[in-house]
Design a protein around this motif. Sequence first.
Motif, PDB file in Angstrom:
ATOM      1  N   ALA A 119       0.647  -1.229  -0.003  1.00 33.21           N
ATOM      2  CA  ALA A 119      -0.078   0.037  -0.129  1.00 33.21           C
ATOM      3  C   ALA A 119       0.898   1.290   0.043  1.00 33.21           C
ATOM      4  CB  ALA A 119      -0.996  -0.180   1.222  1.00 33.21           C
ATOM      5  N   PRO A 120       0.816   2.278  -0.824  1.00 39.49           N
ATOM      6  CA  PRO A 120       1.398   3.517  -0.786  1.00 39.49           C
ATOM      7  C   PRO A 120       1.436   4.208   0.258  1.00 39.49           C
ATOM      8  CG  PRO A 120       0.107   3.114  -2.758  1.00 39.49           C
ATOM      9  CD  PRO A 120      -0.321   2.319  -1.749  1.00 39.49           C
ATOM     10  N   ILE A 121       2.496   4.780   0.789  1.00 36.06           N
ATOM     11  CA  ILE A 121       2.657   5.504   2.037  1.00 36.06           C
ATOM     12  C   ILE A 121       2.497   4.357   3.144  1.00 36.06           C
ATOM     13  CG2 ILE A 121       2.049   7.272   3.304  1.00 36.06           C
ATOM     14  CD1 ILE A 121       3.051   8.051   0.439  1.00 36.06           C
ATOM     15  N   PHE A 126       3.320   0.212   8.217  1.00 39.16           N
ATOM     16  CA  PHE A 126       2.419  -0.777   8.636  1.00 39.16           C
ATOM     17  C   PHE A 126       2.978  -2.088   9.160  1.00 39.16           C
ATOM     18  CE2 PHE A 126      -2.223  -0.129   7.894  1.00 39.16           C
ATOM     19  CZ  PHE A 126      -2.314   1.311   8.251  1.00 39.16           C
ATOM     20  N   PRO A 127       3.828  -2.586   8.192  1.00 37.77           N
ATOM     21  CA  PRO A 127       4.512  -3.936   8.581  1.00 37.77           C
ATOM     22  C   PRO A 127       5.206  -3.974   9.716  1.00 37.77           C
ATOM     23  CG  PRO A 127       4.792  -3.520   6.329  1.00 37.77           C
ATOM     24  CD  PRO A 127       4.272  -2.089   7.021  1.00 37.77           C
ATOM     25  N   LYS A 128       5.913  -2.641  10.046  1.00 45.42           N
ATOM     26  CA  LYS A 128       6.718  -2.692  11.562  1.00 45.42           C
ATOM     27  C   LYS A 128       5.532  -2.634  12.633  1.00 45.42           C
ATOM     28  CE  LYS A 128       9.639  -0.034  14.271  1.00 45.42           C
ATOM     29  NZ  LYS A 128       8.805   0.085  15.428  1.00 45.42           N
ATOM     30  N   GLN A 129       4.609  -2.040  12.407  1.00 45.55           N
ATOM     31  CA  GLN A 129       3.748  -2.081  13.671  1.00 45.55           C
ATOM     32  C   GLN A 129       3.079  -3.359  13.712  1.00 45.55           C
ATOM     33  OE1 GLN A 129       0.818   0.969  12.346  1.00 45.55           O
ATOM     34  NE2 GLN A 129       1.692   2.542  13.627  1.00 45.55           N
ATOM     35  N   TRP A 157      15.757  -2.112   6.215  1.00 49.62           N
ATOM     36  CA  TRP A 157      14.828  -2.434   5.227  1.00 49.62           C
ATOM     37  C   TRP A 157      14.458  -0.963   4.469  1.00 49.62           C
ATOM     38  CZ3 TRP A 157      12.660  -5.770   2.260  1.00 49.62           C
ATOM     39  CH2 TRP A 157      11.364  -5.355   1.477  1.00 49.62           C
ATOM     40  N   LEU A 158      14.011  -0.073   5.143  1.00 49.02           N
ATOM     41  CA  LEU A 158      13.655   1.231   4.320  1.00 49.02           C
ATOM     42  C   LEU A 158      14.701   1.848   3.821  1.00 49.02           C
ATOM     43  CD1 LEU A 158      11.489   2.955   7.330  1.00 49.02           C
ATOM     44  CD2 LEU A 158      10.512   1.762   5.132  1.00 49.02           C
TER      45      LEU A 158
END
Length: 227
Positions: A119-121, A126-129, A157-158
Amino acid sequence: MYPPPFTPPLPLRPVRLLANLALGALALDCLTGLAVAVVDLREVALINRLISDPDAVSEAEINTSDMIYATSGYVETAVYFVAGLAFLMWMFRVRANADVLEPDGHRHRKHWLIFGWIAPILALWFPKQIIDDIWRASRRIDQPPRSGVIIAWWTAWLLSSWVSYVVVRLIIKTDDLEGIAAAAKFDLVNLAMWMVAAALAAAVILRITNAQETRRLAPSVEPAQPA
């Protein structure tokens, strides 16, 4: 009035096999990255020879190098997706266990385990949360709710994702030898950063897996019923 009957919690599902599968896929991806790094170095060396003395390199050598370079990219992409699939399979298993351990402790529904990556932005956090919530549900009571390993993994990762994007843009826009050599050199940086991210992902997998396996194998005690 009698108390409601004791309902034992759902049993936690084994995690170790999927964890080992994900770890093996990450290791294979890193080995593939090392092979691709060798190909990048060979490509840069060939381009430097072409720039300094175009007559010193035969057309057959150029064609062979281009074929190897393109093939290594396809192989790298395929192995990357295999590693990503193995990681997702592990994520779904540990999230299912985390739902048992702490049903109300998750900020995102299960479909975000997939869509959160694309998902953009939203893919920026989200995955980290999701992993944060899984860790918080899986940890022992004496362990901190936030994990420095998870923070380090997500940062790596980022950064790796951003460098990979730059490499792709360079390859698409480049039409001269100097630009191709620059893209290959930048890809070496991307490979190094990805290996760091993969190593930290392996640490996250081991940390959460060990926590859940410890709790899964711990003897459960049924609470005493009032007389």
